[in-house]
Design a protein around this motif. Structure first.
Motif, PDB file in Angstrom:
ATOM      1  N   ALA A 138     -29.968   6.393  -6.687  1.00  0.00           N
ATOM      2  CA  ALA A 138     -28.700   6.301  -5.975  1.00  0.00           C
ATOM      3  C   ALA A 138     -28.610   4.960  -5.263  1.00  0.00           C
ATOM      4  CB  ALA A 138     -28.591   7.452  -4.976  1.00  0.00           C
ATOM      5  N   ARG A 139     -27.419   4.383  -5.254  1.00  0.00           N
ATOM      6  CA  ARG A 139     -27.197   3.099  -4.619  1.00  0.00           C
ATOM      7  C   ARG A 139     -26.283   3.287  -3.422  1.00  0.00           C
ATOM      8  NH1 ARG A 139     -24.180  -0.382  -7.830  1.00  0.00           N
ATOM      9  NH2 ARG A 139     -23.327   1.386  -8.946  1.00  0.00           N
ATOM     10  N   THR A 140     -26.478   2.478  -2.408  1.00  0.00           N
ATOM     11  CA  THR A 140     -25.659   2.531  -1.218  1.00  0.00           C
ATOM     12  C   THR A 140     -24.921   1.216  -1.056  1.00  0.00           C
ATOM     13  OG1 THR A 140     -27.174   4.068  -0.127  1.00  0.00           O
ATOM     14  CG2 THR A 140     -25.631   2.863   1.273  1.00  0.00           C
ATOM     15  N   LEU A 141     -23.606   1.301  -0.925  1.00  0.00           N
ATOM     16  CA  LEU A 141     -22.771   0.121  -0.743  1.00  0.00           C
ATOM     17  C   LEU A 141     -22.170   0.140   0.655  1.00  0.00           C
ATOM     18  CD1 LEU A 141     -20.796   0.055  -4.112  1.00  0.00           C
ATOM     19  CD2 LEU A 141     -22.965  -1.041  -3.581  1.00  0.00           C
ATOM     20  N   ASP A 142     -22.031  -1.020   1.253  1.00  0.00           N
ATOM     21  CA  ASP A 142     -21.363  -1.168   2.540  1.00  0.00           C
ATOM     22  C   ASP A 142     -19.958  -1.695   2.288  1.00  0.00           C
ATOM     23  OD1 ASP A 142     -23.556  -0.303   3.976  1.00  0.00           O
ATOM     24  OD2 ASP A 142     -24.422  -2.314   4.138  1.00  0.00           O
ATOM     25  N   ILE A 143     -18.967  -0.951   2.767  1.00  0.00           N
ATOM     26  CA  ILE A 143     -17.570  -1.314   2.550  1.00  0.00           C
ATOM     27  C   ILE A 143     -16.895  -1.534   3.901  1.00  0.00           C
ATOM     28  CG2 ILE A 143     -15.373  -0.589   1.558  1.00  0.00           C
ATOM     29  CD1 ILE A 143     -17.476  -1.055  -0.530  1.00  0.00           C
ATOM     30  N   ALA A 144     -16.221  -2.666   4.066  1.00  0.00           N
ATOM     31  CA  ALA A 144     -15.474  -2.954   5.296  1.00  0.00           C
ATOM     32  C   ALA A 144     -14.107  -2.280   5.207  1.00  0.00           C
ATOM     33  CB  ALA A 144     -15.322  -4.456   5.497  1.00  0.00           C
ATOM     34  N   LEU A 145     -13.805  -1.437   6.184  1.00  0.00           N
ATOM     35  CA  LEU A 145     -12.549  -0.689   6.176  1.00  0.00           C
ATOM     36  C   LEU A 145     -11.402  -1.553   6.695  1.00  0.00           C
ATOM     37  CD1 LEU A 145     -10.968   1.990   5.867  1.00  0.00           C
ATOM     38  CD2 LEU A 145     -11.608   2.500   8.232  1.00  0.00           C
ATOM     39  N   THR A 146     -10.300  -1.538   5.994  1.00  0.00           N
ATOM     40  CA  THR A 146      -9.067  -2.186   6.447  1.00  0.00           C
ATOM     41  C   THR A 146      -7.967  -1.135   6.527  1.00  0.00           C
ATOM     42  OG1 THR A 146      -8.416  -2.767   4.177  1.00  0.00           O
ATOM     43  CG2 THR A 146      -9.720  -4.392   5.413  1.00  0.00           C
ATOM     44  N   ALA A 147      -6.882  -1.472   7.229  1.00  0.00           N
ATOM     45  CA  ALA A 147      -5.755  -0.536   7.365  1.00  0.00           C
ATOM     46  C   ALA A 147      -4.457  -1.276   7.058  1.00  0.00           C
ATOM     47  CB  ALA A 147      -5.730   0.065   8.765  1.00  0.00           C
ATOM     48  N   PRO A 148      -4.173  -1.527   5.789  1.00  0.00           N
ATOM     49  CA  PRO A 148      -2.958  -2.268   5.428  1.00  0.00           C
ATOM     50  C   PRO A 148      -1.706  -1.434   5.673  1.00  0.00           C
ATOM     51  CG  PRO A 148      -4.052  -1.439   3.455  1.00  0.00           C
ATOM     52  CD  PRO A 148      -4.956  -1.120   4.609  1.00  0.00           C
ATOM     53  N   VAL A 149      -0.689  -2.064   6.242  1.00  0.00           N
ATOM     54  CA  VAL A 149       0.593  -1.392   6.495  1.00  0.00           C
ATOM     55  C   VAL A 149       1.555  -1.796   5.389  1.00  0.00           C
ATOM     56  CG1 VAL A 149       2.491  -1.062   8.111  1.00  0.00           C
ATOM     57  CG2 VAL A 149       0.180  -1.411   8.976  1.00  0.00           C
ATOM     58  N   SER A 150       1.980  -0.829   4.610  1.00  0.00           N
ATOM     59  CA  SER A 150       2.882  -1.123   3.496  1.00  0.00           C
ATOM     60  C   SER A 150       4.335  -0.978   3.931  1.00  0.00           C
ATOM     61  CB  SER A 150       2.595  -0.173   2.330  1.00  0.00           C
ATOM     62  OG  SER A 150       2.843   1.169   2.699  1.00  0.00           O
ATOM     63  N   LEU A 151       5.231  -1.535   3.126  1.00  0.00           N
ATOM     64  CA  LEU A 151       6.658  -1.427   3.409  1.00  0.00           C
ATOM     65  C   LEU A 151       7.114   0.019   3.367  1.00  0.00           C
ATOM     66  CD1 LEU A 151       9.419  -2.742   3.874  1.00  0.00           C
ATOM     67  CD2 LEU A 151       9.638  -3.003   1.392  1.00  0.00           C
ATOM     68  N   SER A 152       6.541   0.804   2.453  1.00  0.00           N
ATOM     69  CA  SER A 152       6.920   2.220   2.364  1.00  0.00           C
ATOM     70  C   SER A 152       6.565   2.968   3.648  1.00  0.00           C
ATOM     71  CB  SER A 152       6.231   2.871   1.166  1.00  0.00           C
ATOM     72  OG  SER A 152       4.821   2.794   1.284  1.00  0.00           O
ATOM     73  N   THR A 153       5.443   2.601   4.273  1.00  0.00           N
ATOM     74  CA  THR A 153       5.052   3.243   5.530  1.00  0.00           C
ATOM     75  C   THR A 153       6.046   2.916   6.630  1.00  0.00           C
ATOM     76  OG1 THR A 153       2.714   3.114   4.914  1.00  0.00           O
ATOM     77  CG2 THR A 153       3.214   3.451   7.231  1.00  0.00           C
ATOM     78  N   VAL A 154       6.497   1.666   6.680  1.00  0.00           N
ATOM     79  CA  VAL A 154       7.491   1.276   7.689  1.00  0.00           C
ATOM     80  C   VAL A 154       8.813   1.999   7.448  1.00  0.00           C
ATOM     81  CG1 VAL A 154       8.826  -0.661   8.605  1.00  0.00           C
ATOM     82  CG2 VAL A 154       6.413  -0.971   8.032  1.00  0.00           C
ATOM     83  N   LEU A 155       9.207   2.117   6.187  1.00  0.00           N
ATOM     84  CA  LEU A 155      10.450   2.832   5.884  1.00  0.00           C
ATOM     85  C   LEU A 155      10.344   4.301   6.263  1.00  0.00           C
ATOM     86  CD1 LEU A 155      11.366   1.253   2.410  1.00  0.00           C
ATOM     87  CD2 LEU A 155      12.356   0.756   4.667  1.00  0.00           C
ATOM     88  N   ILE A 156       9.166   4.895   6.041  1.00  0.00           N
ATOM     89  CA  ILE A 156       8.961   6.281   6.466  1.00  0.00           C
ATOM     90  C   ILE A 156       9.097   6.390   7.984  1.00  0.00           C
ATOM     91  CG2 ILE A 156       7.219   8.094   6.693  1.00  0.00           C
ATOM     92  CD1 ILE A 156       6.189   7.295   3.941  1.00  0.00           C
ATOM     93  N   ALA A 157       8.551   5.405   8.712  1.00  0.00           N
ATOM     94  CA  ALA A 157       8.650   5.414  10.170  1.00  0.00           C
ATOM     95  C   ALA A 157      10.107   5.326  10.624  1.00  0.00           C
ATOM     96  CB  ALA A 157       7.842   4.249  10.739  1.00  0.00           C
ATOM     97  N   VAL A 158      10.897   4.478   9.974  1.00  0.00           N
ATOM     98  CA  VAL A 158      12.324   4.386  10.310  1.00  0.00           C
ATOM     99  C   VAL A 158      13.022   5.715  10.046  1.00  0.00           C
ATOM    100  CG1 VAL A 158      14.500   3.260   9.719  1.00  0.00           C
ATOM    101  CG2 VAL A 158      12.403   1.906   9.892  1.00  0.00           C
ATOM    102  N   GLY A 159      12.685   6.332   8.905  1.00  0.00           N
ATOM    103  CA  GLY A 159      13.266   7.638   8.597  1.00  0.00           C
ATOM    104  C   GLY A 159      12.901   8.682   9.631  1.00  0.00           C
ATOM    105  N   LEU A 160      11.655   8.655  10.097  1.00  0.00           N
ATOM    106  CA  LEU A 160      11.229   9.601  11.132  1.00  0.00           C
ATOM    107  C   LEU A 160      11.966   9.352  12.441  1.00  0.00           C
ATOM    108  CD1 LEU A 160       7.376   9.674  10.486  1.00  0.00           C
ATOM    109  CD2 LEU A 160       9.033  11.472   9.950  1.00  0.00           C
ATOM    110  N   ALA A 161      12.196   8.081  12.768  1.00  0.00           N
ATOM    111  CA  ALA A 161      12.931   7.763  13.993  1.00  0.00           C
ATOM    112  C   ALA A 161      14.351   8.318  13.938  1.00  0.00           C
ATOM    113  CB  ALA A 161      12.951   6.250  14.197  1.00  0.00           C
ATOM    114  N   VAL A 162      15.002   8.116  12.792  1.00  0.00           N
ATOM    115  CA  VAL A 162      16.359   8.650  12.634  1.00  0.00           C
ATOM    116  C   VAL A 162      16.342  10.171  12.684  1.00  0.00           C
ATOM    117  CG1 VAL A 162      18.310   8.836  11.051  1.00  0.00           C
ATOM    118  CG2 VAL A 162      17.129   6.637  11.326  1.00  0.00           C
TER     119      VAL A 162
END
Length: 479
Positions: free
Chosen positions: A428-452
């Motif tokens: 078994a091999r172990t890899l180290d992965i750096a976590l990122t949190a990209p914000v996509s346009l679809s996520t922002v549009l969902i947020a606008v929809g939730l606000a409305v």
């Protein structure tokens, strides 16, 4: 008149508007952060799987594992010649990973299945080299030998007494992996998980050429350079390229043309792995079922199958983001909607005299309701803007910190990558992965929809309350 009254009321009731907007902002920000982290988890897992099967490969086909007891596993044997005039010994052994192969015709058979866009064969080898010396011992005779017991030494045995000192053996064992690559289909196979960082890749005409692409880590360890040679079982291969794995470990240390690998292993017209690309990612399951049905004696492994073998903190965090995080954000969002609705309804109750007076002056119930919904909708949009800002800031903070997650790779058969074969026993091999949190346009549009949606929910509560008011209520509350 609508916007004038709206602006005046929002300015006059700033604190109430801020409370409603803040509640919605909290829920929306949490949704953005959780969605972004989940997207980052998905990308991290894609990186891990890419190191296992390479870009463009949707599944691999290997020989089905033999039933227990059906055949013994071949063990490597090393033989050395005993020579009086030579103490240095060197030998190597080329072994097929998993010790199980498929006929090369399987590639054509798999490529002809419905839904398969392309298929390429590969041969995975392990080379073990033993190099060292036998050291001869020296016989040391006992000084008192021959003085007692008559001729020939003590006790009359006829043999001199003494002992052998020194001698023994010192051997180094070197093991590395070799991957036979179909140079005519380089968009499939193990080399696709690495990028050429120096030199070039194979040319389509080099199907039987003595050329090699070497992994950068292995090249650094063995001090191999572009233009030099790497020796595999006594055969020298010119190094035409240096490759670096895009993520995790490389699929092999050395890549050579498939035909050359078959010659080294003595497995002409045989492969260990068939790399398959589907015509459509939505048809992968159907293609897998077709291959299993029409190509007997094979095991089909998809990226989804490999995803189930990824464990470690990456898997745990992914489960938390998909499970606990999603439910938590949904619960907070629902609570924020309810609180916003109740606060708006409460504010309407405190404005009974105002709305009753407006009705007495000729405002219709619908106009009053629209005024309340408009105010709530503006509060929702303000909350959405605050929530998007807070959510993006939170996602950026996660990306800036880049917490390291570990992914432990292994397969049901013990192999660590697609193509290792069901019989392989790669650790078994172990890899180290750096976590990122990209914000996509679809996520922002969902947020606008939730606000409305939040504004409409709050306005619905308040509008329903306002529509039930009567002008007489205002007259009762006039001091």
């Amino acid at each position: 008149m609508f916007f004038t009254y709206l602006r005046r009321e929002l300015r006059r009731r700033r604190k109430a508007a801020l409370v409603v907007a803040s509640g919605l902002a909290l829920g929306i920000a949490l949704v953005i952060v959780v969605s972004s982290v989940s997207s980052g988890m998905s990308k991290a897992q894609d990186k891990v799987l890419q190191s296992l099967y390479g870009l463009g490969t949707d599944m691999t086909v290997t020989k089905a594992a033999a039933a227990p007891g059906a055949g013994g596993t071949e063990r490597p044997r090393f033989e050395f010649d005993a020579k009086d005039d030579e103490e240095t010994q060197s030998t190597d052994r080329v072994m097929v990973q998993g010790f199980q192969t498929l006929a090369a015709s399987t590639v054509t058979e798999v490529g002809g299945q419905d839904g398969v866009a392309d298929a390429a064969g590969g041969l995975s080898l392990t080379v073990m080299k033993v190099d060292g010396q036998f050291r001869r011992g020296e016989f040391t005779q006992d000084e008192s030998s021959g003085q007692d017991g008559g001729p020939g030494g003590r006790g009359g045995t006829g043999r001199p007494e003494g002992e052998v000192q020194g001698g023994g053996a010192s051997f180094d064992v070197d093991s590395f992996t070799v991957s036979g690559t179909d140079v005519t289909r380089q968009d499939l196979g193990p080399l696709t998980s690495s990028g050429i960082t120096s030199g070039r890749t194979f040319e389509a005409t080099e199907t039987d050429a003595k050329v090699a692409v070497v992994d950068s880590a292995y090249a650094g360890e063995k001090e191999l350079a572009l233009g030099g040679k790497v020796t595999v079982s006594g055969t020298g291969y010119e190094i035409v390229g240096i490759a670096t794995a895009d993520s995790g470990d490389a699929a092999a240390d050395v890549y050579i043309p498939l035909k050359q690998a078959q010659t080294l292993a003595g497995t002409e017209d045989e492969v260990t792995t068939v790399y398959v690309k589907a015509t459509d990612s939505q048809r992968i399951d159907a293609v897998k079922a077709a291959i299993r049905k029409n190509v007997p004696g094979t095991t089909v492994t998809t990226s989804a199958d490999l995803a189930d073998t990824v464990s470690g903190s990456l898997s745990t965090a992914s489960d938390l983001a998909a499970g606990v995080g999603t439910w938590l954000s949904a619960a907070v969002l629902i609570a924020a909607f309810l609180v916003a609705g109740l606060l708006t309804s409460s504010a309407v109750s405190r404005r009974v005299r105002e709305f009753g007076t407006l009705k007495a002056l000729g405002w219709k119930s619908g106009r009053v309701t629209r005024q309340v919904i408009g105010e709530a909708l503006v509060n929702g949009l303000i909350g959405g803007a605050l929530g998007i800002a807070a959510g993006v800031a939170g996602a950026y903070a996660v990306t800036a910190v880049s917490p390291t997650l570990t992914a432990q790779l292994g397969s049901p058969g013990g192999g660590g990558r697609m193509g290792g074969g069901p019989g392989s026993r790669t650790a078994a091999r172990t890899l180290d992965i750096a976590l990122t949190a990209p914000v996509s346009l679809s996520t922002v549009l969902i947020a606008v929809g939730l606000a409305v949606a939040g504004g409409l929910v709050a306005g619905g509560f308040g509008g329903w309350r306002a529509s039930r008011l009567r002008p007489a209520d205002a007259l009762r509350r006039v001091a």
